[in-house]
Design an enzyme around this catalytic site. Structure first.
Site, PDB file in Angstrom:
ATOM      1  N   LYS A  14       0.831  -1.217   0.000  1.00 18.17           N
ATOM      2  CA  LYS A  14       0.000   0.000   0.000  1.00 18.17           C
ATOM      3  C   LYS A  14       0.860   1.258   0.000  1.00 18.17           C
ATOM      4  O   LYS A  14       0.609   2.186  -0.756  1.00 18.17           O
ATOM      5  CB  LYS A  14      -0.907   0.058   1.245  1.00 18.17           C
ATOM      6  CG  LYS A  14      -1.901  -1.063   1.379  1.00 18.17           C
ATOM      7  CD  LYS A  14      -2.814  -0.851   2.593  1.00 18.17           C
ATOM      8  CE  LYS A  14      -2.112  -0.917   3.928  1.00 18.17           C
ATOM      9  NZ  LYS A  14      -1.626  -2.261   4.296  1.00 18.17           N
ATOM     10  N   ARG A  89      -9.211   1.014   8.953  1.00 18.87           N
ATOM     11  CA  ARG A  89      -8.893  -0.394   9.170  1.00 18.87           C
ATOM     12  C   ARG A  89      -9.982  -1.107   9.937  1.00 18.87           C
ATOM     13  O   ARG A  89      -9.849  -2.304  10.190  1.00 18.87           O
ATOM     14  CB  ARG A  89      -7.601  -0.493   9.977  1.00 18.87           C
ATOM     15  CG  ARG A  89      -6.330  -0.747   9.149  1.00 18.87           C
ATOM     16  CD  ARG A  89      -5.190  -0.646  10.119  1.00 18.87           C
ATOM     17  NE  ARG A  89      -3.991  -1.353   9.817  1.00 18.87           N
ATOM     18  CZ  ARG A  89      -2.898  -0.773   9.300  1.00 18.87           C
ATOM     19  NH1 ARG A  89      -2.923   0.483   8.931  1.00 18.87           N
ATOM     20  NH2 ARG A  89      -1.804  -1.463   9.160  1.00 18.87           N
ATOM     21  N   ARG A 128      11.810  -7.469   5.087  1.00 19.02           N
ATOM     22  CA  ARG A 128      11.772  -6.027   4.819  1.00 19.02           C
ATOM     23  C   ARG A 128      12.730  -5.267   5.739  1.00 19.02           C
ATOM     24  O   ARG A 128      12.799  -5.528   6.934  1.00 19.02           O
ATOM     25  CB  ARG A 128      10.340  -5.523   5.031  1.00 19.02           C
ATOM     26  CG  ARG A 128      10.195  -4.033   4.796  1.00 19.02           C
ATOM     27  CD  ARG A 128       8.803  -3.672   4.432  1.00 19.02           C
ATOM     28  NE  ARG A 128       7.849  -3.937   5.509  1.00 19.02           N
ATOM     29  CZ  ARG A 128       6.564  -3.581   5.434  1.00 19.02           C
ATOM     30  NH1 ARG A 128       6.104  -2.975   4.374  1.00 19.02           N
ATOM     31  NH2 ARG A 128       5.751  -3.849   6.433  1.00 19.02           N
ATOM     32  N   ARG A 159      11.625  -3.053  11.077  1.00 22.64           N
ATOM     33  CA  ARG A 159      10.575  -2.452  11.909  1.00 22.64           C
ATOM     34  C   ARG A 159      10.178  -3.463  12.971  1.00 22.64           C
ATOM     35  O   ARG A 159      10.037  -4.643  12.676  1.00 22.64           O
ATOM     36  CB  ARG A 159       9.361  -2.122  11.035  1.00 22.64           C
ATOM     37  CG  ARG A 159       9.342  -0.702  10.554  1.00 22.64           C
ATOM     38  CD  ARG A 159       8.297  -0.481   9.479  1.00 22.64           C
ATOM     39  NE  ARG A 159       6.954  -0.909   9.865  1.00 22.64           N
ATOM     40  CZ  ARG A 159       5.868  -0.718   9.107  1.00 22.64           C
ATOM     41  NH1 ARG A 159       5.969  -0.097   7.954  1.00 22.64           N
ATOM     42  NH2 ARG A 159       4.685  -1.141   9.492  1.00 22.64           N
ATOM     43  N   ARG A 170      -0.613  -9.239  13.141  1.00 29.77           N
ATOM     44  CA  ARG A 170      -1.166  -8.173  12.301  1.00 29.77           C
ATOM     45  C   ARG A 170      -2.058  -8.762  11.224  1.00 29.77           C
ATOM     46  O   ARG A 170      -3.067  -8.170  10.843  1.00 29.77           O
ATOM     47  CB  ARG A 170      -0.026  -7.361  11.661  1.00 29.77           C
ATOM     48  CG  ARG A 170       0.763  -6.580  12.685  1.00 29.77           C
ATOM     49  CD  ARG A 170       1.990  -5.962  12.072  1.00 29.77           C
ATOM     50  NE  ARG A 170       1.682  -4.823  11.225  1.00 29.77           N
ATOM     51  CZ  ARG A 170       2.435  -4.411  10.219  1.00 29.77           C
ATOM     52  NH1 ARG A 170       3.526  -5.055   9.892  1.00 29.77           N
ATOM     53  NH2 ARG A 170       2.095  -3.353   9.531  1.00 29.77           N
TER      54      ARG A 170
HETATM   55  P1  AMP Z   1       1.176   0.441   8.880  1.00 32.77           P
HETATM   56  O1  AMP Z   1       2.449   1.165   8.627  1.00 32.77           O
HETATM   57  O2  AMP Z   1       0.009   1.009   8.118  1.00 32.77           O
HETATM   58  O3  AMP Z   1       1.295  -1.036   8.692  1.00 32.77           O
HETATM   59  O4  AMP Z   1       0.825   0.677  10.432  1.00 32.77           O
HETATM   60  C1  AMP Z   1       1.678   0.268  11.460  1.00 32.77           C
HETATM   61  C2  AMP Z   1       0.909   0.103  12.766  1.00 32.77           C
HETATM   62  O5  AMP Z   1       0.311   1.363  13.136  1.00 32.77           O
HETATM   63  C3  AMP Z   1      -0.264  -0.874  12.708  1.00 32.77           C
HETATM   64  O6  AMP Z   1       0.136  -2.212  12.904  1.00 32.77           O
HETATM   65  C4  AMP Z   1      -1.149  -0.344  13.827  1.00 32.77           C
HETATM   66  O7  AMP Z   1      -0.639  -0.719  15.095  1.00 32.77           O
HETATM   67  C5  AMP Z   1      -0.976   1.143  13.698  1.00 32.77           C
HETATM   68  N1  AMP Z   1      -1.984   1.703  12.762  1.00 32.77           N
HETATM   69  C6  AMP Z   1      -1.769   2.274  11.549  1.00 32.77           C
HETATM   70  N2  AMP Z   1      -2.916   2.659  10.968  1.00 32.77           N
HETATM   71  C7  AMP Z   1      -3.905   2.311  11.830  1.00 32.77           C
HETATM   72  C8  AMP Z   1      -5.330   2.412  11.798  1.00 32.77           C
HETATM   73  N3  AMP Z   1      -5.989   2.954  10.761  1.00 32.77           N
HETATM   74  N4  AMP Z   1      -6.014   1.952  12.877  1.00 32.77           N
HETATM   75  C9  AMP Z   1      -5.385   1.412  13.930  1.00 32.77           C
HETATM   76  N5  AMP Z   1      -4.063   1.260  14.011  1.00 32.77           N
HETATM   77  C10 AMP Z   1      -3.316   1.703  12.975  1.00 32.77           C
END
Ligand code: AMP
Length: 217
Positions: A14, A89, A128, A159, A170
């Site tokens: 994404k 989400r 990654r 990360r 996740r």
């Molecule tokens: P991402 O980089 O989008 O994979 O986000 C990393 C982490 O941030 C996720 O695993 C969640 O813990 C938190 N996070 C990001 N976006 C959201 C969202 N829309 N709702 C809840 N938690 C989020």
């Protein structure tokens, strides 16, 4: 003008697609994950709260997430549109977004789902690496950094939430909480599903084709 949501499981690409689309359409890329990581790096109150959930592979609570998105959508640069990446989400986040847009008399143009099977996502995540300096993303197998460091010379790190157990967590959060959004957006006539297998360019072409077909509808 483009108001787009990019959805898909963690590791679907994404972020990579969002960067390209943001450039092409000239609209800001809004990533809640990046916003939370910035808050963690800044050591703010929001960062301290978000970090507990992120490190465990859980979602940050809806109210917190909706709060930062509402604030972001109130910024002037969003007048030209936006690419939302990793938000919404959950169903409550999606209805919160609809409400916020309705209040400003705006509508989403499309929701693009980047579809990738779980086994592939696990492979992608555990390999990654991200540059500590510039944020560029590499992969030890699929996109190896020359000489082991980032092209900017920065150190590469994994990360915390890309570790194997956290990735599984996740993925189950995605299946349980985020997948129901497919039905939600399909019933609004907004969902475009795109095959996310293959390299970033191939996926980009599919996303672009899907958006082109939707624009000419
Ligand atoms: P991402 O980089 O989008 O994979 O986000 C990393 C982490 O941030 C996720 O695993 C969640 O813990 C938190 N996070 C990001 N976006 C959201 C969202 N829309 N709702 C809840 N938690 C989020």
């Amino acid at each position: 003008m483009m108001r787009l949501v990019l959805m898909g499981p963690p590791g679907a690409g994404k972020g990579t697609q969002a960067v390209g689309l943001s450039r092409e359409y000239g609209v800001p890329h809004i990533s809640t994950g990046d916003m939370f990581r910035a808050a963690v790096a800044a050591g703010s109150q929001l960062g301290l709260e978000a970090r507990r959930y992120m490190d465990a592979g859980d979602l940050v609570p809806d109210e917190v997430t909706l709060g930062i998105v509402r604030e972001r959508l109130a910024q002037p640069d969003v007048a030209s549109g936006f690419i939302l990446d990793g938000f919404p989400r959950t169903i409550p986040q999606a209805s919160g977004l609809q409400e916020a847009l309705r209040d400003s008399n705006l509508q989403l143009d499309a929701v693009v789902l980047i579809d990738v099977p779980d086994a592939e996502l696990v492979k992608r995540a555990v390999g990654r690496r991200v540059c500590r300096e510039c944020g560029r993303v590499w992969h030890v197998e699929f996109n190896p950094p020359p000489g082991g460091a980032c092209s900017c010379g920065g150190e590469l790190i994994q990360r915390d939430d890309d570790r194997a157990e956290t990735v599984m967590k996740r993925l189950s959060a995605y299946h349980e909480q985020t997948e129901p959004l497919k039905g939600y957006y399909a019933s609004l006539g907004l969902l475009l599903s795109v095959d996310g297998m293959g390299g970033p360019e191939a996926v980009h072409r599919r996303v672009f084709d899907a958006l082109g077909r939707c624009n000419s509808r």
